[in-house]
Design a protein around this motif. Sequence first.
Motif, short mmCIF file in Angstrom:
data_model
loop_
_atom_site.label_atom_id
_atom_site.label_comp_id
_atom_site.label_asym_id
_atom_site.label_seq_id
_atom_site.Cartn_x
_atom_site.Cartn_y
_atom_site.Cartn_z
N GLY A 125 1.79 6.85 -6.75
CA GLY A 125 0.86 7.95 -7.02
C GLY A 125 1.53 9.30 -6.89
N GLY A 150 -3.55 2.40 -2.54
CA GLY A 150 -2.63 2.46 -1.40
C GLY A 150 -3.36 2.64 -0.09
N ARG A 151 -4.37 3.50 -0.11
CA ARG A 151 -5.17 3.73 1.10
C ARG A 151 -5.93 2.48 1.51
NH1 ARG A 151 -5.56 5.67 5.95
NH2 ARG A 151 -7.70 6.19 6.58
N THR A 174 1.09 4.17 -2.84
CA THR A 174 0.96 5.58 -2.48
C THR A 174 2.10 6.40 -3.05
OG1 THR A 174 -0.21 4.99 -0.44
CG2 THR A 174 0.76 7.20 -0.56
N CYS A 209 -3.78 5.01 -7.90
CA CYS A 209 -2.73 4.44 -7.06
C CYS A 209 -2.89 4.88 -5.60
CB CYS A 209 -1.35 4.86 -7.58
SG CYS A 209 -0.88 4.11 -9.15
N LEU A 210 -3.23 6.14 -5.39
CA LEU A 210 -3.41 6.65 -4.03
C LEU A 210 -4.59 5.96 -3.35
CD1 LEU A 210 -2.80 10.46 -4.67
CD2 LEU A 210 -1.27 8.89 -3.48
N GLY A 238 0.82 -1.21 0.00
CA GLY A 238 0.00 0.00 0.00
C GLY A 238 0.85 1.26 0.00
N LEU A 239 1.93 1.24 0.77
CA LEU A 239 2.85 2.39 0.78
C LEU A 239 3.51 2.57 -0.58
CD1 LEU A 239 4.70 2.16 4.22
CD2 LEU A 239 3.19 3.99 3.44
N ASN A 288 -3.91 -0.13 3.23
CA ASN A 288 -3.43 0.25 4.55
C ASN A 288 -4.56 0.49 5.56
OD1 ASN A 288 -0.41 0.69 5.06
ND2 ASN A 288 -0.66 1.46 2.98
#
Length: 486
Positions: A18, A50-51, A15, A46-47, A11-12, A54
């Motif tokens: 992104g 990623g969120r 992020t 992507c953001l 996920g990071l 997580n």
Amino acid sequence: MNFQMILNILGLVMTFEGAFLMLPCMTALIYWEQEGFAYLGVAILCLIIGRILNLKKASSKSIYAKEGFAIVALSWILLSIFGALPFVISGDIPSYIDALFEIISGITTTGASILSDVEQLSHTSLLWRSFSHWFGGMGVLVFIMSIMPLTKGRNIHLMRAESPGPSVEKLFPKVKHTALFLYSAYLILTVIQIILLVLGNVSVFESINIAFATAGTGGFSIRNSGFADYSPYVQYVTSIFMILFGVNFNVYFLLIIKRFKEALTFEELRHYLLIIAIAVLAITWNIRHLFPTLEESFRHALFQLSSLMTTTGFASTDFDLWPALSKNILLLIMFIGACAGSTGGGIKVSRIALLFKGIRMELIRSCHPNSVHTIKYNQNIVSRDLMRSVYAFIGVYIIIFCSSQLLLSLNGYDFTTNFTAVAATLNNIGPGLEKVGPTCNFGFFSVFSKLVLMFDMLAGRLELFPILLVFSPHFWVGDKHFIHKR
């Protein structure tokens, strides 16, 4: 296997991808290019992903070698899958397979392209290609570790899985400080090259693209002519920086802490520079009749040797037209590669040196069975585990190379094309010979062959084992198939 921790770090990674995509978005604003909307859309996607990855935090933040391999391999696969989308959505590269080939080539710092006319790309896509070299060169996870802590210790497993070389050591007690130093040195060298290129009357946009590609030892050019049209000054500057980025970054650490003698006597550095010096002189002599002056012969010999030794892949001339001796030297150089702990690819100078030292020791033992010998490298005694890893790497490398060569031969192309295509991708170089020479591209290969070459690029950049393990079913079923210390 700590699956939740793997998902959190993936996920990071999404992020940060992104965030990386915002750079081409800014480029689109500067040049008023509508392709920027494609990059913005993928950045937002992507953001969001990623969120989502997580939302649930791992109860344990421990990462061991097995998780490290999984995180690194899956991170690079995800980066490639989503990094190719803007090319397709913007229309710059309509075929997703071709776009995936291009971005994998970028992130793995290979520089092998499927494009026949790179100058038709938008400024936005050109910068994304070059920037993929830059963040792929030192490693995405190393970049994240330099900014924020990922786990409670054990980050070294991530660095070892992502960083090139037979062994990776911490320069500082904390892995985060080591990662921060590596990226600081990387950034400083990149900025210095940009400044020197601008002083050589190269536009800021071109200087940034060249520096990104040089720093990552990637080789994507934004001109169809490669480096042929640039001035001798630009070619010399780029040659020097290709060599600098091919140096083990431990040497720069030793120089900064003023351990000059230890830095200058670094055995791998001496081997690296010696190979470059001998090969450049030999090629200069061999091609002296092809150019008007000896200086021009030397400049092209230095540029091409630096480019292929560091696995950058830039071309200042069509070296496929050079005499057989020069082409054979360049081919051998492709396999040797740069130093461990650099952004370069290939087998690595240190592995080749250790292999020869190991062979020498075995020859001595065959004559004196009762004698006791140790192998030393960079003033340290080499452990049996490290030598075993070198032998294993060479063995797996040969298996992958031969298998890829056989699979590519199904296309029916000539041996030199297939052989150098595999060499160029597995060693993360870019150009080969014949149909994949410096004036050609990889676009003519079938989809199947492109998939084989994409695998080779990822395997070569990740030092073979991480990418092989994630494709092994036993890797995911439990620890009973693997023995490791916790």
